[in-house]
Design a protein around this motif. Structure first.
Motif, mmCIF file in Angstrom:
data_model
loop_
_atom_site.group_PDB
_atom_site.id
_atom_site.type_symbol
_atom_site.label_atom_id
_atom_site.label_comp_id
_atom_site.label_asym_id
_atom_site.label_seq_id
_atom_site.Cartn_x
_atom_site.Cartn_y
_atom_site.Cartn_z
ATOM 1 N N GLN A 9 60.501 39.542 55.578
ATOM 2 C CA GLN A 9 60.919 40.564 56.378
ATOM 3 C C GLN A 9 60.822 41.739 55.640
ATOM 4 O O GLN A 9 61.074 41.691 54.354
ATOM 5 N N LEU A 10 60.307 42.855 55.879
ATOM 6 C CA LEU A 10 60.223 43.949 55.147
ATOM 7 C C LEU A 10 61.142 45.041 55.868
ATOM 8 O O LEU A 10 61.070 45.367 56.928
ATOM 9 N N LEU A 11 62.251 45.415 54.884
ATOM 10 C CA LEU A 11 63.253 46.442 55.361
ATOM 11 C C LEU A 11 63.016 47.650 54.778
ATOM 12 O O LEU A 11 62.926 47.876 53.655
ATOM 13 N N TRP A 12 63.286 48.678 55.833
ATOM 14 C CA TRP A 12 63.178 50.100 55.182
ATOM 15 C C TRP A 12 64.541 50.670 55.467
ATOM 16 O O TRP A 12 64.802 50.787 56.822
ATOM 17 N N ASP A 13 65.273 50.940 54.432
ATOM 18 C CA ASP A 13 66.690 51.528 54.766
ATOM 19 C C ASP A 13 66.567 52.976 54.260
ATOM 20 O O ASP A 13 66.317 53.456 53.371
ATOM 21 N N LYS A 14 66.614 53.865 55.507
ATOM 22 C CA LYS A 14 66.284 55.467 55.194
ATOM 23 C C LYS A 14 67.478 56.092 56.079
ATOM 24 O O LYS A 14 67.878 55.822 57.201
ATOM 25 N N LYS A 15 67.969 56.992 55.181
ATOM 26 C CA LYS A 15 69.026 57.983 55.705
ATOM 27 C C LYS A 15 68.419 59.336 56.128
ATOM 28 O O LYS A 15 67.702 59.827 55.181
ATOM 29 N N ILE A 16 68.827 59.835 57.356
ATOM 30 C CA ILE A 16 68.048 60.993 57.821
ATOM 31 C C ILE A 16 69.295 62.198 57.875
ATOM 32 O O ILE A 16 70.058 62.023 58.697
ATOM 33 N N GLY A 17 69.311 63.125 56.830
ATOM 34 C CA GLY A 17 70.309 64.206 57.063
ATOM 35 C C GLY A 17 71.809 63.214 56.861
ATOM 36 O O GLY A 17 71.840 62.242 56.023
ATOM 37 N N ALA A 18 72.692 63.918 57.341
ATOM 38 C CA ALA A 18 74.073 63.366 57.139
ATOM 39 C C ALA A 18 74.595 62.500 58.387
ATOM 40 O O ALA A 18 75.695 61.914 58.134
ATOM 41 N N ARG A 19 73.812 62.550 59.333
ATOM 42 C CA ARG A 19 74.376 61.643 60.490
ATOM 43 C C ARG A 19 73.618 60.345 60.887
ATOM 44 O O ARG A 19 74.383 59.433 61.275
ATOM 45 N N HIS A 20 72.332 60.334 60.550
ATOM 46 C CA HIS A 20 71.387 59.060 60.745
ATOM 47 C C HIS A 20 71.187 58.251 59.864
ATOM 48 O O HIS A 20 70.857 58.486 58.702
ATOM 49 N N ASP A 21 71.421 57.220 59.967
ATOM 50 C CA ASP A 21 71.272 55.926 58.994
ATOM 51 C C ASP A 21 70.423 54.902 59.650
ATOM 52 O O ASP A 21 70.742 54.126 60.290
ATOM 53 N N LEU A 22 69.028 55.022 59.501
ATOM 54 C CA LEU A 22 68.160 54.062 59.874
ATOM 55 C C LEU A 22 67.869 53.012 59.533
ATOM 56 O O LEU A 22 67.893 52.834 58.020
#
Length: 521
Positions: free
Chosen positions: A405-418
């Motif tokens: 499994q390849l996981l990409w943990d990405k925060k966008i701004g202060a609200r989104h946590d992808l």
């Protein structure tokens, strides 16, 4: 001339006296040290991995599994002892170190009401505090299970509310785990987030997980297929193994009962250059043939089991993760008539059920060296072999599971946590039943069952306000036989204050049914 000789003699005497004084002072200074030993407790139970510090110094040690610690060669004087442990209030006490003396202290901690701040990973597949997680996660430490010692995780989970280990065969002692009343195949069991306990291995593999390698257990009730895939319908259990960095240098745990079973857990760690290594071994034996009801049948299944565990943590730049764990399990179990011995295995003279199990596991994670991005590759492999006889009926099976499994943990701004993941699962299964035979042929040949399950999922944790958070997730899998499978997930969390949290979650789950391979013979 005489004055010169006298001056030289006086100079030699002065140097000799200075040397003696220096050695006396050095020995005196060296002797001006003491030591500190202590035990960290909570309600007379030991607290493991508590951080013990002396304020104003660089001294920092951890308590072992018995709650004990030791600090040697302390200069004499007064110190402030500070103890921090997850789930407990900070402990502070003034102490005085006396020359050539060992100070012994027993520290009783007070439970903190801020335990909701502890870190969990299972609910959203990433590290977050229990309070901030939109998914309700229950966390159980080894101290919880020590209140009622058991030789395996399977038996320990009986103390968890809503989780019910169930024995399905009184002769060979097979079982599964029910969550909220749903059958065992609807429960996903993970080790370090890897789905390596499933299908055939669920029947005999659960009892082969010793308590000695467990750091904590996280339980999520309800469907979680959007990020964990097949089988996560009723709920999931994530067994998180010990971190070699914080594990005790040596731990020995021996348990026996009046029924004459014996369980031995050994673990230790070492440092090899830039790697910290954890070694663990578990041995369990039960060979007393009990027949209390006098029916000439074993009341409890006889077992001999050994489990070896090895975990490596590598030090990398920017604290990137790199870990690898290996485990091997061998088990010999028997149930049946009291006169049975191995020479009757597979015969019709004396009835007995004899099962030999061999299992290998590999679990690993590697964070890719990409700047400003957190992309992690997770992988696991297991090979489960079973050689068994149920009376005269042979049942031989081999199951192999590959997961990546390849996981990409990405925060966008202060609200989104992808969180975006690309999982792949490959399951190979073969046995000597009609489940894996080509019945269309005149001479039926073995036709192993192969499951290929690639997929992709995306999850967004949206923080609308400081008090209100939503979780949106969707997953797409493609099964090589059943085709497309969609799994949505929705969660809401409302926290009016730090002491109250309301959660509402919904979603669906799925599992691939293997009618023959989910039971024994």
């Amino acid at each position: 001339m005489q004055n010169k000789i006298l001056n030289k003699f006086n100079l030699m005497n002065s140097k000799f006296l200075l040397t003696i004084v220096f050695f006396i002072q050095a020995n005196f200074a060296f002797a001006q040290v003491g030591s500190l030993t202590g035990t960290v407790l909570y309600k007379l139970e030991p607290v493991e991995n508590a951080i013990v510090k002396l304020k104003g110094t660089n001294i920092n040690v951890n308590s072992d599994s018995s709650g004990q610690y030791k600090i040697s060669n302390l200069p004499i004087g007064e110190y402030t002892l500070v103890i921090n442990a997850l789930g407990y209030e900070n402990y502070s006490k003034k102490i005085r170190i006396i020359e050539n003396n060992e100070l012994k202290i027993s520290s009783e901690l007070i439970e903190s009401f801020k335990t909701i701040e502890e870190v969990v990973i299972t609910g959203t597949m990433k590290e977050t505090s229990k309070l901030n997680s939109p998914i309700a996660v229950e966390v159980y430490s080894p101290q919880f299970f020590k209140k009622q010692p058991t030789p395996s995780i399977f038996e320990s989970l009986s103390m968890v509310n809503g989780v019910q280990p169930q024995l399905n065969c009184s002769v060979c002692n097979t079982g599964d785990i029910h969550i909220n009343g749903m059958e065992g195949p609807y429960t996903m069991v993970l080790i370090d987030g890897m789905p390596i306990v499933s299908s055939l291995s669920t029947v005999y593999g659960l009892s082969g997980i010793p308590n000695s390698l467990v750091k904590r257990i996280e339980v999520v009730k309800g469907p979680a297929a959007s990020i964990y895939g097949s089988e996560a319908v009723g709920g999931l259990i994530n067994i998180i193994t010990k971190d070699p960095i914080t594990a005790p240098r040596l731990n020995v745990d021996v348990m026996t009962t009046s029924y004459q079973d014996l369980n031995i857990d050994l673990s230790g760690k070492s440092k090899i250059k830039k790697a910290t290594v954890l070694l663990g071994a578990n041995y369990y034996t039960f060979n007393k043939r009990w027949d209390i009801n006098k029916d000439n049948f074993t009341d409890v299944t006889l077992q001999n089991r050994i489990s070896l565990f090895n975990k490596w943590n590598l030090e990398r730049k920017n604290s990137r993760k790199a870990s690898l764990a290996l485990r091997y399990v061998y088990e010999d179990r028997f149930g049946g008539e009291l006169q049975w011995s191995s020479k009757w295995r597979g015969s019709d003279s004396i009835y007995g059920e004899s099962i030999y199990t061999k299992r290998w596991e590999v679990i690993g994670a590697y964070q890719l060296p990409i700047n400003k991005q957190k992309i992690t590759l997770q992988y696991s492999y297991n090979n489960h072999k079973q050689n068994s006889f149920y009376g005269v009926i042979p049942y031989h099976a081999n199951q192999q599971t590959v997961f990546a499994q390849l996981l990409w943990d990405k925060k966008i701004g202060a609200r989104h946590d992808l969180l975006i993941g690309i999982p792949f699962r490959y399951i190979y299964y073969d046995d000597n039943t009609i489940a894996t035979q080509d019945t269309n042929s005149i001479n039926p040949k073995t036709k192993p069952s192969v499951t290929i399950l690639p997929g992709i999922f995306i999850q967004d944790e949206l923080k609308i306000t400081e008090k209100f958070t939503t979780l949106l997730g969707v997953r797409y899998d493609h099964h090589n036989i059943h085709g497309k499978v969609y799994s949505p997930r929705l969660g809401f969390k409302y926290s009016p204050n730090k002491n109250n949290t309301f959660r509402l979650t919904g979603g669906n789950g799925f599992r691939v049914v293997n009618l023959f391979t989910e039971d024994h013979a």
